[in-house]
Design a protein around this motif. Structure first.
Motif, PDB file in Angstrom:
ATOM      1  N   GLY A 252      -0.637 -11.091  -6.461  1.00 55.80           N
ATOM      2  CA  GLY A 252       0.755 -11.218  -6.292  1.00 55.80           C
ATOM      3  C   GLY A 252       1.498 -10.521  -5.276  1.00 55.80           C
ATOM      4  N   ALA A 253       1.238  -9.200  -5.352  1.00 48.63           N
ATOM      5  CA  ALA A 253       1.693  -8.038  -4.519  1.00 48.63           C
ATOM      6  C   ALA A 253       1.040  -8.456  -3.049  1.00 48.63           C
ATOM      7  CB  ALA A 253       1.153  -6.649  -4.599  1.00 48.63           C
ATOM      8  N   SER A 254      -0.237  -8.682  -2.877  1.00 45.66           N
ATOM      9  CA  SER A 254      -0.718  -8.777  -1.534  1.00 45.66           C
ATOM     10  C   SER A 254       0.066 -10.221  -0.853  1.00 45.66           C
ATOM     11  CB  SER A 254      -2.334  -9.175  -1.619  1.00 45.66           C
ATOM     12  OG  SER A 254      -2.829  -9.853  -0.659  1.00 45.66           O
ATOM     13  N   GLY A 255      -0.135 -11.217  -1.848  1.00 52.41           N
ATOM     14  CA  GLY A 255       0.674 -12.471  -1.093  1.00 52.41           C
ATOM     15  C   GLY A 255       2.005 -12.280  -0.650  1.00 52.41           C
ATOM     16  N   SER A 256       2.748 -11.801  -1.517  1.00 55.37           N
ATOM     17  CA  SER A 256       4.291 -11.545  -1.076  1.00 55.37           C
ATOM     18  C   SER A 256       4.221 -10.764   0.091  1.00 55.37           C
ATOM     19  CB  SER A 256       5.035 -10.722  -2.083  1.00 55.37           C
ATOM     20  OG  SER A 256       4.344 -10.949  -3.404  1.00 55.37           O
ATOM     21  N   LEU A 257       3.459  -9.449   0.267  1.00 55.65           N
ATOM     22  CA  LEU A 257       3.453  -8.669   1.556  1.00 55.65           C
ATOM     23  C   LEU A 257       3.182  -9.679   2.644  1.00 55.65           C
ATOM     24  CD1 LEU A 257       4.006  -5.637   1.917  1.00 55.65           C
ATOM     25  CD2 LEU A 257       1.535  -5.273   1.758  1.00 55.65           C
ATOM     26  N   LEU A 258       2.005 -10.326   2.674  1.00 58.81           N
ATOM     27  CA  LEU A 258       1.581 -11.244   3.668  1.00 58.81           C
ATOM     28  C   LEU A 258       2.558 -12.329   4.143  1.00 58.81           C
ATOM     29  CD1 LEU A 258      -2.201 -11.523   3.026  1.00 58.81           C
ATOM     30  CD2 LEU A 258      -1.338 -10.155   4.772  1.00 58.81           C
ATOM     31  N   THR A 259       3.349 -12.862   3.094  1.00 59.94           N
ATOM     32  CA  THR A 259       4.436 -13.627   3.484  1.00 59.94           C
ATOM     33  C   THR A 259       5.447 -12.953   4.283  1.00 59.94           C
ATOM     34  OG1 THR A 259       3.851 -14.784   1.219  1.00 59.94           O
ATOM     35  CG2 THR A 259       6.007 -15.409   2.179  1.00 59.94           C
ATOM     36  N   VAL A 260       5.871 -11.817   3.807  1.00 64.48           N
ATOM     37  CA  VAL A 260       6.783 -10.985   4.642  1.00 64.48           C
ATOM     38  C   VAL A 260       6.350 -10.912   6.137  1.00 64.48           C
ATOM     39  CG1 VAL A 260       8.012  -8.966   4.820  1.00 64.48           C
ATOM     40  CG2 VAL A 260       7.693 -10.166   2.521  1.00 64.48           C
ATOM     41  N   LEU A 261       5.099 -10.341   6.399  1.00 70.39           N
ATOM     42  CA  LEU A 261       4.645 -10.021   7.446  1.00 70.39           C
ATOM     43  C   LEU A 261       4.618 -11.241   8.577  1.00 70.39           C
ATOM     44  CD1 LEU A 261       1.709  -7.588   6.880  1.00 70.39           C
ATOM     45  CD2 LEU A 261       3.828  -7.153   7.710  1.00 70.39           C
ATOM     46  N   MET A 262       3.902 -12.430   7.848  1.00 78.26           N
ATOM     47  CA  MET A 262       3.939 -13.784   8.610  1.00 78.26           C
ATOM     48  C   MET A 262       5.362 -14.150   8.788  1.00 78.26           C
ATOM     49  SD  MET A 262       1.089 -14.275   9.113  1.00 78.26           S
ATOM     50  CE  MET A 262       0.681 -12.472   9.008  1.00 78.26           C
ATOM     51  N   SER A 263       6.241 -14.203   7.963  1.00 83.31           N
ATOM     52  CA  SER A 263       7.595 -14.617   8.468  1.00 83.31           C
ATOM     53  C   SER A 263       8.255 -13.994   9.731  1.00 83.31           C
ATOM     54  CB  SER A 263       8.472 -14.525   7.151  1.00 83.31           C
ATOM     55  OG  SER A 263       8.081 -15.387   6.031  1.00 83.31           O
ATOM     56  N   ARG A 264       8.066 -12.567   9.527  1.00 78.60           N
ATOM     57  CA  ARG A 264       8.616 -11.711  10.329  1.00 78.60           C
ATOM     58  C   ARG A 264       7.732 -11.973  11.781  1.00 78.60           C
ATOM     59  NH1 ARG A 264       7.824  -5.763   8.494  1.00 78.60           N
ATOM     60  NH2 ARG A 264       9.059  -6.338   6.947  1.00 78.60           N
TER      61      ARG A 264
END
Lengths: 467, 122
Positions: A252-264
């Motif tokens: 869950g942490a990994s997916g959220s972090l990557l989501t933020v990075l990709m959106s940015r």
């Protein structure tokens, strides 16, 4: 709490597994240690699965054994076969498919456990919340991933799918899920409610991903990955199983972090990616003005690069579509033989999932120390003699820096326009996914080489050899 | 509040923090294998499928147990194999190209060492 040595053994094995998972993930922080990291994680996961077979509640009836072996056998054989043959360009849809499987598992386990809770009498509120969460999130992850898979595999259109009354339908499905939660938790609903929740959440997963376009898939896959992780953690609460909670939380942490990075990296909010299609309705297509462009022949382009000191290659998704990663490597090798310094500049959202372009180039045997992230290489474009853009468009569009009215304004881009010469390999003047005119193609230092990326690269390789 | 539930929440939240710390150190170079690797990690829900299948006593539970085992095993083993396949391909320059195939860098290295030697002598 611990009733027997056997249960103590299982619990301690889970603890060892949890620690090993974290160590495995730590080794993912460098390419040199990453493979062994994944192998440590694999060993940890196998240990956890193996000791689960010692669980005293397992009855070992003939039918149970048959279902267990048959289920695991079918799943393993099919997915290992797929995993071994899938081409690297299809990796995003492969990850989406496996992700959907995990979500589906979390959902069916939650539903099944609720049947048992209900059969044994009173269901505690903690159990009910865990089941509701695991069922809802797991089901959404399952069907959402399957739609993402279908879009990426081109089984259906990659464009946002829109239909009449889409917004009201989606909102109604969401409110229906909320109502079922209230029914299940507040009014102590029974097994039927869980089945309804399961069905409605499956439908909602489809509705959620349908309006998202193919180019936004890096974000969607990261979101779905995170959701499956949380669904697995919820299953951990349902089963009172700590390793599931730990593993699910890490994912869950990994997916959220990557989501933020990709959106940015796309300069968009998550909400804009997921629900943007609803607002795009009235947007007119950008009108391309007739501006001058300068073409170049493969021979002239080859000479320009062969006598350069430094060439930076910028690969985009067009390279993957043309399956030209091996040709681009060959071109880099030919240039290096002549003493040209060659570097690859990788934009974070190049490809169809985070880091996809790196995998494609690694497959073509490009050593990873030749691959540079955007922040590492952006300063270097001003020193480069040639920037070779292969099938990239929006990620090199200077409008992102200079034109506040552009839809991609503010998106971090590769500073290709600062190179002394820019050569763009492109199929045609069609704009990129965002449908925006690219000023780079009209700049005085830019030359266009039209054609299929693979064919153009083959011509360039021949011409460099001859130069 | 139920103690087990509370402890579970502590584990969940602290692990999420730990996850952020560990994952944020992974370079974007490895984000695809990272995603596929963590994807395999949630395949551990297979053990939930095993518990359902192993304790099933009604047709519907057999069916759900079967689905849990098949989908969970697919997620877990497929994910691990595909991640290993990807990570195997990531190679640094030296390992990837043996000296025989690319004499120039090796030669340049030797030259550089030789050039340094006179400096060390005095």
């Amino acid at each position: 709490m611990i009733e027997s040595y056997r249960e103590a053994l299982i619990d301690l094995a889970y603890l060892v597994s949890a620690v090993a998972l974290v160590f495995g993930l730590k080794r993912m922080s460098a390419p040199r240690t990453a493979r062994s990291g994944n192998q440590i994680s694999a060993a940890a996961l196998l240990l956890a699965v193996a000791v689960t077979l010692l669980d005293p509640h397992i009855t070992w009836g003939a039918a149970n054994i048959a279902v267990l072996l048959f289920g695991i056998g079918v799943g393993t054989v099919a997915s290992v076969y797929l995993a071994r043959v899938v081409p690297m360009t299809a990796m995003p849809q492969m990850v989406a498919l496996f992700n959907g499987m995990g979500g589906g598992t979390a959902a069916v386990v939650s539903v099944a456990e609720f049947q048992r809770f209900a059969a044994s009498g009173a269901v505690s509120s903690g159990e009910a919340v865990s089941v509701a969460f695991g069922t809802t999130i797991g089901s959404i992850a399952l069907t959402g991933s399957l739609i993402a898979f279908a879009k990426l595999q081109e089984l259906m259109t990659g464009r946002p799918v829109r239909f009449r009354l889409q917004l009201p339908v989606n909102v109604a499905a969401f409110l229906g899920i909320v109502a079922l939660w209230v029914w299940l938790l507040g009014l102590a609903g029974g097994a039927t409610v869980v089945w309804l929740l399961f069905a409605l959440a499956l439908l909602f997963g489809v509705l959620l991903v349908l309006p998202v376009g193919g180019a936004d898939m890096p974000v969607v896959i990261a979101v779905l990955n995170s959701m499956t992780g949380l669904a697995a953690a919820a299953t951990g609460f349902v089963l009172d199983n700590q390793i599931l909670i730990v593993a699910g939380a890490l994912v869950g942490a990994s997916g959220s972090l990557l989501t933020v990075l990709m959106s940015r990296a796309m300069n968009r909010s998550l909400a804009n990616v997921m629900f943007g299609a609803f607002r795009m309705a009235g947007r007119a297509a950008a009108v391309a003005e007739a501006k001058p462009i300068r073409e170049i022949t493969a021979e002239d382009a080859a000479v320009l690069m062969a006598y350069a000191n430094e060439v930076i290659i910028v690969p985009g998704y067009g390279l993957a579509v043309a399956q030209a990663q091996h040709q681009v490597r060959e071109l880099a090798d030919e240039l290096e033989k002549r003493g040209v310094e060659v570097k690859f500049a990788i934009h974070p959202v190049a490809g169809r999932m985070p880091g996809h372009m790196n995998v494609l180039l690694a497959e073509a045997n490009v050593p990873y120390d030749q691959l540079f992230e955007m922040e590492q290489i952006n300063e270097e474009f001003q020193r480069a003699d040639v920037a070779l853009v292969v099938g990239a468009n929006d990620v090199v569009n200077p409008a992102a820096r200079s034109d506040p009215s552009s839809p991609i304004y503010g998106m971090p881009i590769l500073n290709v326009d600062q190179a002394r010469n820019v050569i763009v390999l492109k199929r045609s003047m069609r704009p990129g996914f965002a449908g925006i005119e690219n000023e780079l193609f009209h700049m005085p230092q830019t030359r266009m080489l039209f054609g299929d990326a693979k064919e153009s690269l083959i011509k360039l390789i021949e011409a460099v050899k001859a130069a | 509040m139920n103690q087990e539930l509370l402890l579970g929440l502590y584990v969940l939240i602290l692990t999420i923090f730990l996850g952020f710390e560990v994952i944020s150190r992974v370079p974007s170079l490895l984000h695809t294998p990272l995603m596929s690797g963590t994807n395999a990690i949630h395949g551990i829900v297979l053990l939930g499928g095993i518990l359902v299948a192993g304790t099933a006593d009604r047709p519907i539970l057999y069916l759900l147990g079967f689905l849990g085992c098949a989908l969970g095993a697919g997620n877990l083993f497929g994910g691990l194999v595909v991640t290993d396949r990807m990570l195997e391909m990531f190679k640094p320059r030296a390992e990837e190209r043996p000296a025989a195939a690319r004499p120039e860098p090796a030669g340049a290295g030797v030259q550089a060492v030789r050039e340094k030697e006179p400096v060390r002598k005095p």
